[in-house]
Design a protein around this motif. Structure first.
Motif, PDB file in Angstrom:
ATOM      1  N   HIS A 245       0.841  -1.188   0.000  1.00  9.57           N
ATOM      2  CA  HIS A 245       0.000   0.000   0.000  1.00  9.57           C
ATOM      3  C   HIS A 245       0.883   1.247   0.000  1.00  9.57           C
ATOM      4  O   HIS A 245       2.079   1.176   0.313  1.00  9.57           O
ATOM      5  CB  HIS A 245      -0.920   0.010   1.231  1.00  9.57           C
ATOM      6  N   ILE A 246       0.275   2.369  -0.341  1.00 14.44           N
ATOM      7  CA  ILE A 246       0.967   3.656  -0.249  1.00 14.44           C
ATOM      8  C   ILE A 246       0.690   4.234   1.134  1.00 14.44           C
ATOM      9  O   ILE A 246      -0.475   4.380   1.528  1.00 14.44           O
ATOM     10  CB  ILE A 246       0.471   4.613  -1.343  1.00 14.44           C
ATOM     11  N   LEU A 248      -0.290   6.535   3.770  1.00 11.97           N
ATOM     12  CA  LEU A 248      -1.041   7.799   3.781  1.00 11.97           C
ATOM     13  C   LEU A 248      -1.309   8.233   5.219  1.00 11.97           C
ATOM     14  O   LEU A 248      -1.289   7.396   6.143  1.00 11.97           O
ATOM     15  CB  LEU A 248      -2.368   7.616   3.042  1.00 11.97           C
ATOM     16  N   MET A 267      -4.752   1.718  -5.932  1.00  8.31           N
ATOM     17  CA  MET A 267      -4.630   3.094  -5.482  1.00  8.31           C
ATOM     18  C   MET A 267      -6.016   3.718  -5.430  1.00  8.31           C
ATOM     19  O   MET A 267      -6.860   3.446  -6.289  1.00  8.31           O
ATOM     20  CB  MET A 267      -3.738   3.879  -6.449  1.00  8.31           C
ATOM     21  N   HIS A 268      -6.244   4.560  -4.439  1.00  6.17           N
ATOM     22  CA  HIS A 268      -7.534   5.233  -4.320  1.00  6.17           C
ATOM     23  C   HIS A 268      -7.478   6.589  -5.009  1.00  6.17           C
ATOM     24  O   HIS A 268      -6.407   7.174  -5.187  1.00  6.17           O
ATOM     25  CB  HIS A 268      -7.917   5.396  -2.850  1.00  6.17           C
ATOM     26  N   ASP A 270      -8.309   9.377  -3.919  1.00  7.15           N
ATOM     27  CA  ASP A 270      -7.888  10.463  -3.031  1.00  7.15           C
ATOM     28  C   ASP A 270      -6.496  10.202  -2.435  1.00  7.15           C
ATOM     29  O   ASP A 270      -6.152  10.773  -1.405  1.00  7.15           O
ATOM     30  CB  ASP A 270      -8.899  10.666  -1.914  1.00  7.15           C
ATOM     31  N   THR A 271      -5.732   9.346  -3.092  1.00  4.57           N
ATOM     32  CA  THR A 271      -4.375   9.075  -2.596  1.00  4.57           C
ATOM     33  C   THR A 271      -3.528  10.339  -2.638  1.00  4.57           C
ATOM     34  O   THR A 271      -2.822  10.665  -1.678  1.00  4.57           O
ATOM     35  CB  THR A 271      -3.702   7.976  -3.424  1.00  4.57           C
ATOM     36  N   ALA A 303      -7.118  10.021  -9.858  1.00  5.60           N
ATOM     37  CA  ALA A 303      -6.180  10.112  -8.734  1.00  5.60           C
ATOM     38  C   ALA A 303      -5.010  11.035  -9.037  1.00  5.60           C
ATOM     39  O   ALA A 303      -4.267  11.404  -8.121  1.00  5.60           O
ATOM     40  CB  ALA A 303      -5.651   8.721  -8.382  1.00  5.60           C
TER      41      ALA A 303
END
Length: 316
Positions: A245-246, A248, A267-268, A270-271, A303
């Protein structure tokens, strides 16, 4: 007549020899050494024990007088010649305490004899260290790359109030105590590349540069919101860590984010951007690397709408 002449010549020669001046040259006649010691004109009475004691007494008397004279003639000063010639340290102390040439390491050598100190920078690269050596209090930059350090404890850097850059690349670090770096009030750059770190410790809020690439952080190695309050962070490198995951949220100050060669799969929207604010622009974040991850960037086009540049990665 002939006999008379011979007697006269012999007498004349004898008188001439007797009247001749005494020469400085000494003629050693072998017959002289056959004379008994007691029959010499000035007999030399030799007593072994007495002579030895006398010589020792005379030598002792002379030495004591010489030593006394040298000490009495030497001026009394507050510091000896050795102390005067001893190099002073960063903080003005001597080499026997902490400073550029000290304090002592576990091997009994001052840190800056074992390593290299230039001003307030200490280089301990490739010295086969298995622990962080004691450092001068005014150290601002510390490099200890390519060593065998396995653990970072809370006391290793606790007294370094001026430390700005810490580089421990390519060691065997697998454990970092939670508050090992938190008490460094001026730390700006933290480099922990190529180690065995599984858990990221607490980070000081002053950091502008973080590189923890090539470690073993995995899914749970980065605490939640680990970078949220780092308002000055500009570069964050977490490559080759098996992340899925990134991490955040990311601070607004971030300029470069390198996450290549991990296991990030999604990825979302709103990342990086704000999903409900289409006017939001994130101009600082210009360098995003996601190549080497099993993620299809084309699935989340919204995104990146707020970014000045698209991330680098798989678009298919």
């Amino acid at each position: 007549m002939q006999t008379f002449v011979n007697v006269f010549l012999g007498f004349f020669i004898f008188e001439s020899v007797g009247a001749a001046p005494i020469s400085d040259n000494i003629i050693y006649d072998s017959e002289f050494y056959d004379i008994p010691l007691g029959e010499l004109p000035h007999p030399f009475a030799y007593d072994e024990n007495k002579q030895s004691d006398q010589v020792q007494t005379e030598i002792g008397t002379e030495l004591s007088s010489v030593i006394q004279e040298s000490y009495s003639s030497a001026p009394l000063t507050e510091e000896t010649e050795d102390e005067a010639s001893m190099p002073k340290l960063i903080d003005g102390s001597s080499t026997q305490g902490s400073g550029v040439l000290g304090p002592q390491t576990q091997d009994g050598l001052p840190t800056c004899l074992l390593c290299t100190c230039l001003g307030t920078t200490v280089y301990c690269d490739d010295r086969e260290l298995d622990a962080v050596p004691p450092l001068p209090k005014k150290t601002t930059h510390f490099y200890s790359r390519y060593n065998r350090i396995r653990k970072i404890s809370r006391n290793d850097f606790a007294h370094l109030k001026h430390l700005k850059r810490l580089d421990l690349t390519a060691n065997f670090i697998s454990e970092i105590q939670r508050d090992a770096f938190r008490r460094l009030p001026q730390l700006q750059e933290l480099v922990l590349r190529d180690n065995r770190i599984r858990q990221l410790p607490e980070l000081p809020l002053t950091l502008t540069f973080i590189d923890v690439s090539k470690n073993r952080l995995g899914r749970k190695g980065i605490p939640n919101e680990a970078f949220k309050n780092l308002d000055d962070l500009q570069h964050l490198y977490i490559t080759d860590n098996n992340l899925d995951h990134i991490p955040l949220p990311l601070p607004e100050s971030l300029q470069a984010l390198h996450l290549q060669n991990n296991n990030i799969q999604e990825m979302h929207e709103d990342t990086f951007c704000k999903m409900r604010d289409f006017t939001y622009v994130r101009r600082a974040l210009e360098d995003i690397r996601l190549d080497g991850n099993p993620i299809n960037l084309s699935k989340t086009p919204y995104a990146y709408m707020c970014l000045p540049r698209l991330p680098v990665g798989n678009l298919i």
